[in-house]
Design a protein around this motif. Sequence first.
Motif, PDB file in Angstrom:
ATOM      1  N   PRO A  96       0.831  -1.214   0.000  1.00  0.00           N
ATOM      2  CA  PRO A  96       0.000   0.000   0.000  1.00  0.00           C
ATOM      3  C   PRO A  96       0.864   1.263   0.000  1.00  0.00           C
ATOM      4  O   PRO A  96       0.518   2.251  -0.652  1.00  0.00           O
ATOM      5  N   GLY A  97       2.003   1.221   0.699  1.00  0.00           N
ATOM      6  CA  GLY A  97       2.905   2.380   0.748  1.00  0.00           C
ATOM      7  C   GLY A  97       3.412   2.742  -0.639  1.00  0.00           C
ATOM      8  O   GLY A  97       3.399   3.901  -1.042  1.00  0.00           O
ATOM      9  N   GLY A  98       3.841   1.723  -1.397  1.00  0.00           N
ATOM     10  CA  GLY A  98       4.333   1.959  -2.753  1.00  0.00           C
ATOM     11  C   GLY A  98       3.233   2.491  -3.658  1.00  0.00           C
ATOM     12  O   GLY A  98       3.439   3.411  -4.448  1.00  0.00           O
ATOM     13  N   TYR A  99       2.028   1.919  -3.505  1.00  0.00           N
ATOM     14  CA  TYR A  99       0.904   2.331  -4.339  1.00  0.00           C
ATOM     15  C   TYR A  99       0.493   3.774  -4.015  1.00  0.00           C
ATOM     16  O   TYR A  99       0.302   4.604  -4.901  1.00  0.00           O
TER      17      TYR A  99
ATOM     18  N   LEU B   7       9.345  -1.926  -4.751  1.00  0.00           N
ATOM     19  CA  LEU B   7      10.043  -2.061  -3.466  1.00  0.00           C
ATOM     20  C   LEU B   7       9.074  -2.563  -2.404  1.00  0.00           C
ATOM     21  O   LEU B   7       9.441  -3.360  -1.545  1.00  0.00           O
ATOM     22  N   GLY B   8       7.817  -2.105  -2.482  1.00  0.00           N
ATOM     23  CA  GLY B   8       6.805  -2.607  -1.545  1.00  0.00           C
ATOM     24  C   GLY B   8       6.653  -4.113  -1.664  1.00  0.00           C
ATOM     25  O   GLY B   8       6.584  -4.835  -0.663  1.00  0.00           O
ATOM     26  N   ILE B   9       6.641  -4.607  -2.912  1.00  0.00           N
ATOM     27  CA  ILE B   9       6.501  -6.055  -3.141  1.00  0.00           C
ATOM     28  C   ILE B   9       7.717  -6.805  -2.595  1.00  0.00           C
ATOM     29  O   ILE B   9       7.586  -7.760  -1.818  1.00  0.00           O
ATOM     30  N   THR B  10       8.933  -6.355  -2.976  1.00  0.00           N
ATOM     31  CA  THR B  10      10.127  -7.121  -2.549  1.00  0.00           C
ATOM     32  C   THR B  10      10.337  -6.996  -1.042  1.00  0.00           C
ATOM     33  O   THR B  10      10.738  -7.945  -0.387  1.00  0.00           O
ATOM     34  N   ASN B  11      10.015  -5.821  -0.481  1.00  0.00           N
ATOM     35  CA  ASN B  11      10.234  -5.634   0.952  1.00  0.00           C
ATOM     36  C   ASN B  11       9.229  -6.424   1.790  1.00  0.00           C
ATOM     37  O   ASN B  11       9.517  -6.799   2.925  1.00  0.00           O
TER      38      ASN B  11
END
Length: 484
Positions: free
Chosen positions: A114-117, A415-419
């Motif tokens: 959600p942060g990345g989005y 980055l949200g996905i990988t993190n």
Amino acid sequence: METEEGEDRTPLLKESQPGTVPACCSARYNLALLAFFGFFLLYALRVNLSVALVDMVEPNISLAKNTTSNVCPEHSSTINIPRNTTGEKYSWDADTQGWILGSFFYGYIITQIPGGYLASKIGGKLLLGFGIFGTSVFTLLTPLAANLGVGYLIAVRALEGLGEGVTFPAMHSMWSSWAPPLERSKLLSISYAGAQLGTVVSLPLSGLICYYMNWVYVFYIFGALGVLWFFFWMWLVSDTPETHSSISLAEREYILSSLKDQLSTQKSVPWRPMLESLPLWAIVVAHFSYNWTFYTLLTLLPTYMKEILRFDAQENGFLSALPYFGCWLCIILSGQIADYLREKQNFSTVCVRKCFTLIGMIGPAVFLVAAGFIGCNYALAVAFVTISTTLGGFCTSGYSINHLDIAPSYAGILLGITNSFATIPGMVGPVIAKNLTHNNTVGEWQTVFYIAASINLFGAIFFALFASGEVQDWAVSGYHLHRN
């Protein structure tokens, strides 16, 4: 593909070399510096509890009588300084302490994607600013929460995790509009190196504050600094070069023209091709593997020093911080070297990313296994662990900023996905390690180090095989037109 590879190797902007836009006092380097202090405080707020917790717990409960291994002779320190003992003490057992320390990650993993989005929708400035502001406010409330009860403390830590979860995706998202491709490694390594230095400074400093003052001040001091940083951030930073009030015309032009073919204008996120992209999964695997070793060491290094090497890391916070100091130096230097190789030596982006990831993951694996085999040589143990963590710093210019190479427009979401995947080791790794070391024998710890090293090795090889340095087709504006 041939032409793209050619483009990748040529320095961008032949007509206006970066020399025409000096780095000193430029808006992009000011952003990197403010971000550096932000991440410094973020990590100080994250690790201060693990130091303060030792002082918050009644002495006899502190460790559920873990049998200390008698392989090594005791190191005794004879410093007799009157210690402040005014802080409140709580009777929490080892399991409760585990939950208190782990609760952070449960909040942290939720807000990654959600942060990345959100960052791609509302911009990284507000998200990063309020993420750190929220974390700081909850840190200020920590002593109150501890007084109210353990449930409140766990909730406050999880809320801190929620706040911190958006910060890295938000920062990546901001750099996608601020960092010229050939300065990416430099700018990102400066901003993220703050995290390592925050660990270096806050481990010993929190120890000293607990020792001479009272553990509540650990939370009050760092929390107040975070709130102060927030005001500077809101005042001095803007989301894009176009909206920055005091950026020079030359710098704005330089940044915008260097990024013009790399950003997508479409509003919708191409989720499906993104999730089917092998280069993205290469980053996921590398990120997961690296964090396994990183979190295992971060949480269990003091235990290993205390139980096996019979050395009290609490009295020696500086030694616990040493590995992170090495890592910080390495991050800063490797960022400069990576961009030098790409710009001046014409190395392709993918070559630099793969080489730096291999050094940053195989190096630590080798030295970590070695650390399990040196018997009671304390100096060598500290040296090996320090070298292991230091070499890990190369990864910051490796897989860690590869998101911006393959899809600048969606870097925050990637980055949200990988993190999200990379947070799992923070929750699982230490638990598995604790379960493997019930009797605290050297053999059991060797197993822990073996597991971490093999995971690192696998991640490095996977990344080397499948990573990319090119902007992916699905990440550029025209992609949907081609499909249709």
